[in-house]
Design an enzyme around this catalytic site. Structure first.
Site, PDB file in Angstrom:
ATOM      1  N   ASP A  38       0.657  -0.904  -0.132  1.00 50.69           N
ATOM      2  CA  ASP A  38       0.344   0.175  -0.035  1.00 50.69           C
ATOM      3  C   ASP A  38       0.938   1.404  -0.483  1.00 50.69           C
ATOM      4  OD1 ASP A  38      -2.034   1.417   0.286  1.00 50.69           O
ATOM      5  OD2 ASP A  38      -2.268   1.809   2.253  1.00 50.69           O
ATOM      6  N   ASP A  40       0.537   5.860   0.955  1.00 48.87           N
ATOM      7  CA  ASP A  40      -0.539   6.110   2.402  1.00 48.87           C
ATOM      8  C   ASP A  40      -0.394   5.371   3.395  1.00 48.87           C
ATOM      9  OD1 ASP A  40      -0.092   8.443   0.858  1.00 48.87           O
ATOM     10  OD2 ASP A  40      -2.369   7.567  -0.293  1.00 48.87           O
ATOM     11  N   ASP A 274      -1.991  -0.651   5.185  1.00 46.30           N
ATOM     12  CA  ASP A 274      -2.937  -0.640   7.213  1.00 46.30           C
ATOM     13  C   ASP A 274      -3.867   0.097   6.840  1.00 46.30           C
ATOM     14  OD1 ASP A 274      -2.888   1.754   4.906  1.00 46.30           O
ATOM     15  OD2 ASP A 274      -3.447   2.970   6.849  1.00 46.30           O
TER      16      ASP A 274
END
Length: 328
Positions: A38, A40, A274
């Site tokens: 991922d 960000d 996240d």
């Protein structure tokens, strides 16, 4: 709802060569590990700086306003470079999941004298406009390969370098630590000098006799995500072919494309991020998933997450690495 049991099972159990240059024999005989990242709040920090959640995790020891100011400076750079050099103002409403999705419409025309401001690009619902968008994607890919040092003037380079250093210092080395782990993943060794790298990938790993590939799947739109890779110094560790935007199609669809693209009997996949969407997508694919945690006492953050930990998650799903090359 994401499966808590899946996360608990994982947590409690304790550089890339373009695919078209590999033969099927190479792919089937050589162990390949694909790391699906991922963007960000995983490889970089941006949203958590802007909304203050990064500083909040430190219970007052971080200046939240400074984090917001840093985030706003990154936003300004990302949008300015996307608009000025990567056609984003023209194609913002023409997001695609990856740059080569329209490559079959590119007829190879010489674009050195092509006027992108006068070609009348409109939403690519017909072959003509798909070709015009494919031209832009080709230019974007070439600029990505060249790097920002061939695009920006010295003043902008200095501003970028200063902002990167300021951000890395404010986040206790999050950016440089994440970048170091990407290098280690490509090499298959905690000492990245064990591998021979090329732009965006790895030719060979002397330590492991295996191939390692970094792939990015981001929920952001494609062009700013490519610019983020450049600005956060990830472009020589993740090639443009390996950057996917799930904005329109979702992460599960991107994961399925990645499996189809790289899959062989000796290929292993691991997702790191996240959010709940990549967790659920990894679970659907039966891949290990590592959940990144902003909290300073977590080992699943930067600095903190290590190649050894990543390897541990691989072993949960795929077994002991010593048996990876055995027959099915």
């Amino acid at each position: 709802m994401m499966s808590q049991a899946y996360l608990q099972q994982l947590s409690h159990s304790a550089p890339s060569l373009p695919l078209n240059s590999l033969t099927k024999k190479d792919m089937s005989n050589q162990m390949t590990k694909v790391y699906i990242w991922d963007m960000d709040e995983t490889l970089i920090l941006l949203k958590s700086l802007l909304n203050g959640s990064y500083a909040e995790a430190f219970a007052g020891s971080k200046d939240a306003q400074k984090g917001v100011e840093i985030g706003k400076m990154w936003e300004k750079h990302i949008l300015q470079i996307s608009d000025d050099f990567f056609f984003y103002e023209q194609i913002e409403n023409c997001n695609k999941p990856f740059l080569e999705v329209l490559s079959k419409y590119d007829d190879g025309q010489d674009l050195s004298d092509y006027d992108f401001n006068q070609d009348g690009l409109s939403p690519p619902h017909d072959d003509l406009n798909k070709r015009k968008l494919a031209y832009r994607h080709r230019v974007i890919a070439n600029k990505y390969k060249q790097g920002l040092h061939n695009i920006l003037d010295q003043e902008m380079m200095d501003q970028w370098d200063s902002l990167y250093k300021m951000t890395d210092e404010y986040t206790d080395g999050w950016l440089s630590s994440a970048r170091a782990l990407l290098e280690q993943c490509l090499s298959g060794n905690e000492d990245p000098t064990f591998c021979n790298t090329v732009a965006g990938g790895v030719v060979s790993s002397n330590a492991t006799a295996s191939r390692h590939i970094n792939v990015l799947v981001t929920s952001g739109s494609l062009i700013p995500s490519l610019v983020k890779c450049l600005l956060f110094r990830l472009d020589n560790l993740i090639s443009y072919e390996n950057v996917y935007s799930s904005w329109d199609v979702g992460k599960l669809q991107c994961f399925q494309w990645i499996k189809e693209r790289f899959n062989s009997r000796n290929t292993r996949f691991c997702a790191i991020g996240d959010g709940w969407e990549e967790c659920e997508a990894a679970q659907a694919m039966n891949w290990p998933f590592i959940k990144v945690d902003l909290r300073p006492n977590s080992s699943h953050r930067f600095p903190g997450l290590t190649l050894r930990t990543v390897g541990f998650y691989f072993s949960i799903v795929y077994g002991n690495p010593d048996s990876e090359n055995e027959d099915d």
